[in-house]
Design an enzyme around this catalytic site. Structure first.
Site, PDB file in Angstrom:
ATOM      1  CG  ASP A  15     -29.337  36.760   1.501  1.00 27.67           C
ATOM      2  OD1 ASP A  15     -28.544  37.674   1.814  1.00 27.67           O
ATOM      3  OD2 ASP A  15     -30.492  36.982   1.089  1.00 27.67           O
ATOM      4  CG  HIS A  75     -19.823  40.207   4.962  1.00 26.93           C
ATOM      5  ND1 HIS A  75     -20.966  39.669   4.413  1.00 26.93           N
ATOM      6  CD2 HIS A  75     -19.951  41.549   4.824  1.00 26.93           C
ATOM      7  CE1 HIS A  75     -21.755  40.654   3.967  1.00 26.93           C
ATOM      8  NE2 HIS A  75     -21.155  41.802   4.218  1.00 26.93           N
ATOM      9  CG  LEU A 120     -16.462  20.179  -3.859  1.00 26.61           C
ATOM     10  CD1 LEU A 120     -17.862  19.609  -4.068  1.00 26.61           C
ATOM     11  CD2 LEU A 120     -16.413  20.902  -2.504  1.00 26.61           C
TER      12      LEU A 120
HETATM   13  C1  IPE Z   1     -27.539  37.660  -3.330  1.00 28.72           C
HETATM   14  O1  IPE Z   1     -27.836  38.201  -2.093  1.00 28.72           O
HETATM   15  C2  IPE Z   1     -26.074  37.773  -3.609  1.00 28.72           C
HETATM   16  C3  IPE Z   1     -25.194  36.947  -2.771  1.00 28.72           C
HETATM   17  C4  IPE Z   1     -25.593  36.121  -1.838  1.00 28.72           C
HETATM   18  C5  IPE Z   1     -23.796  37.085  -3.052  1.00 28.72           C
HETATM   19  P1  IPE Z   1     -28.312  39.709  -1.925  1.00 28.72           P
HETATM   20  O2  IPE Z   1     -28.529  39.919  -0.482  1.00 28.72           O
HETATM   21  O3  IPE Z   1     -27.371  40.613  -2.616  1.00 28.72           O
HETATM   22  O4  IPE Z   1     -29.686  39.699  -2.743  1.00 28.72           O
HETATM   23  P2  IPE Z   1     -31.024  40.536  -2.542  1.00 28.72           P
HETATM   24  O5  IPE Z   1     -30.644  41.986  -2.589  1.00 28.72           O
HETATM   25  O6  IPE Z   1     -31.593  40.146  -1.238  1.00 28.72           O
HETATM   26  O7  IPE Z   1     -31.892  40.116  -3.698  1.00 28.72           O
HETATM   27  C1  IPE Z   2     -24.890  37.713   2.016  1.00 28.55           C
HETATM   28  O1  IPE Z   2     -25.323  38.386   3.147  1.00 28.55           O
HETATM   29  C2  IPE Z   2     -23.483  38.085   1.611  1.00 28.55           C
HETATM   30  C3  IPE Z   2     -23.407  38.896   0.384  1.00 28.55           C
HETATM   31  C4  IPE Z   2     -24.419  39.265  -0.370  1.00 28.55           C
HETATM   32  C5  IPE Z   2     -22.089  39.315  -0.025  1.00 28.55           C
HETATM   33  P1  IPE Z   2     -25.914  39.856   3.066  1.00 28.55           P
HETATM   34  O2  IPE Z   2     -24.801  40.821   3.209  1.00 28.55           O
HETATM   35  O3  IPE Z   2     -26.753  40.022   1.841  1.00 28.55           O
HETATM   36  O4  IPE Z   2     -26.815  39.878   4.364  1.00 28.55           O
HETATM   37  P2  IPE Z   2     -28.258  40.484   4.536  1.00 28.55           P
HETATM   38  O5  IPE Z   2     -29.128  39.930   3.441  1.00 28.55           O
HETATM   39  O6  IPE Z   2     -28.118  41.969   4.441  1.00 28.55           O
HETATM   40  O7  IPE Z   2     -28.687  40.027   5.896  1.00 28.55           O
HETATM   41 MG    MG Z   3     -28.732  39.709   1.446  1.00 25.81          MG
END
Ligand code: IPE
Ligand code: IPE
Ligand code: MG
Length: 223
Positions: A8, A25, A119
């Site tokens: 995240d 990303h 792995l």
């Molecule tokens: C969880 O992260 C999903 C992934 C890392 C793929 P999100 O950013 O989508 O989750 P919330 O919205 O903070 O709970």
């Molecule tokens: C995690 O990073 C990647 C996915 C959920 C696909 P985010 O895109 O959720 O990044 P934040 O949480 O908005 O910073």
């Molecule tokens: Mg996120």
């Protein structure tokens, strides 16, 4: 050891640099590579990475398609590295809503890396833990035991890491994390390093897992 990571913070990483979220990303994909390479030497035999949740479909279409493209690129670029490093890649989650070319790539990568024994890398795509539990319950039928459901749902998690400072599971491996050790780090996913992974594993080893029992340390026993 089965480690699982909620990757995240990609969006925040990009925002802080005035870049589009997709740039976060993209940089996050390099962190995946570092993590996969470092995992086996840290005693991790199964690694489950949360790459795209069922709820992530609610993001703007442009971001969703950037993520799908990036996943395709990751699979294309990493397959030979996976084979060379003994990594068996497998996707978990729904496939029927993913773009057809991505599903084809996934199947190809799964097939080509099937012989990997160093792995087991599980990529959670269009994934919902609640949904996986519902499906397992349906398949197992009404009289299923906990063991039968566990076998259908997947391996228990030993160590769960979430980056970016958030402290929630966001529908990831709810059943499998029943006794997982949880490690939360403020590091944003694109900045995550092999050192961060090693630190989380060290934290895991410093914990005393009791599984509902009593402490194994005689010095701490009172009776
Ligand atoms: C969880 O992260 C999903 C992934 C890392 C793929 P999100 O950013 O989508 O989750 P919330 O919205 O903070 O709970
Ligand atoms: C995690 O990073 C990647 C996915 C959920 C696909 P985010 O895109 O959720 O990044 P934040 O949480 O908005 O910073
Ligand atoms: Mg996120």
């Amino acid at each position: 050891m089965h480690a699982a990571i909620i990757m995240d913070g990609n969006g925040r990483w990009a925002n802080r640099r005035g870049l589009p979220r997709a740039a976060g990303h993209r940089t996050g994909a390099a962190a995946v590579r570092r993590t996969v390479e470092a995992a086996p030497d840290l005693g991790i035999s199964t690694l489950t990475l949360y790459a795209f949740s069922e709820d992530n479909w609610s993001r703007p279409p442009r971001e969703v398609s950037a993520l799908m493209k990036l996943l395709g690129r990751y699979l294309t670029q990493e397959t030979s590295r996976c084979i060379a490093n003994g990594v068996r890649l497998q996707a978990i989650g729904r496939r029927d809503r993913l773009p057809a070319p991505l599903v084809a790539l996934l199947e190809e990568t799964e097939h080509k890396t099937a012989g990997g024994t160093r792995l087991h890398l599980r990529l959670a795509l269009d994934y919902s833990s609640r949904q996986s539990i519902v499906e397992a319950a349906r398949r197992a039928g009404g009289t299923a035991t906990e063991q039968q459901l566990s076998a259908l749902i997947g391996p228990d998690v030993d160590l769960l890491i979430r980056t970016s400072g958030e402290q929630r599971l966001s529908d990831f491996l709810l059943w499998e994390c029943a006794y997982a050790e949880l490690v939360f780090t403020p590091r944003l996913w694109p900045d995550f390093t092999a050192q961060d992974l090693a630190q989380a594993v060290a934290e895991f080893h410093s914990r005393e897992r009791r599984f509902g029992g009593v402490t194994a340390d005689p010095a701490r026993r009172t009776a």
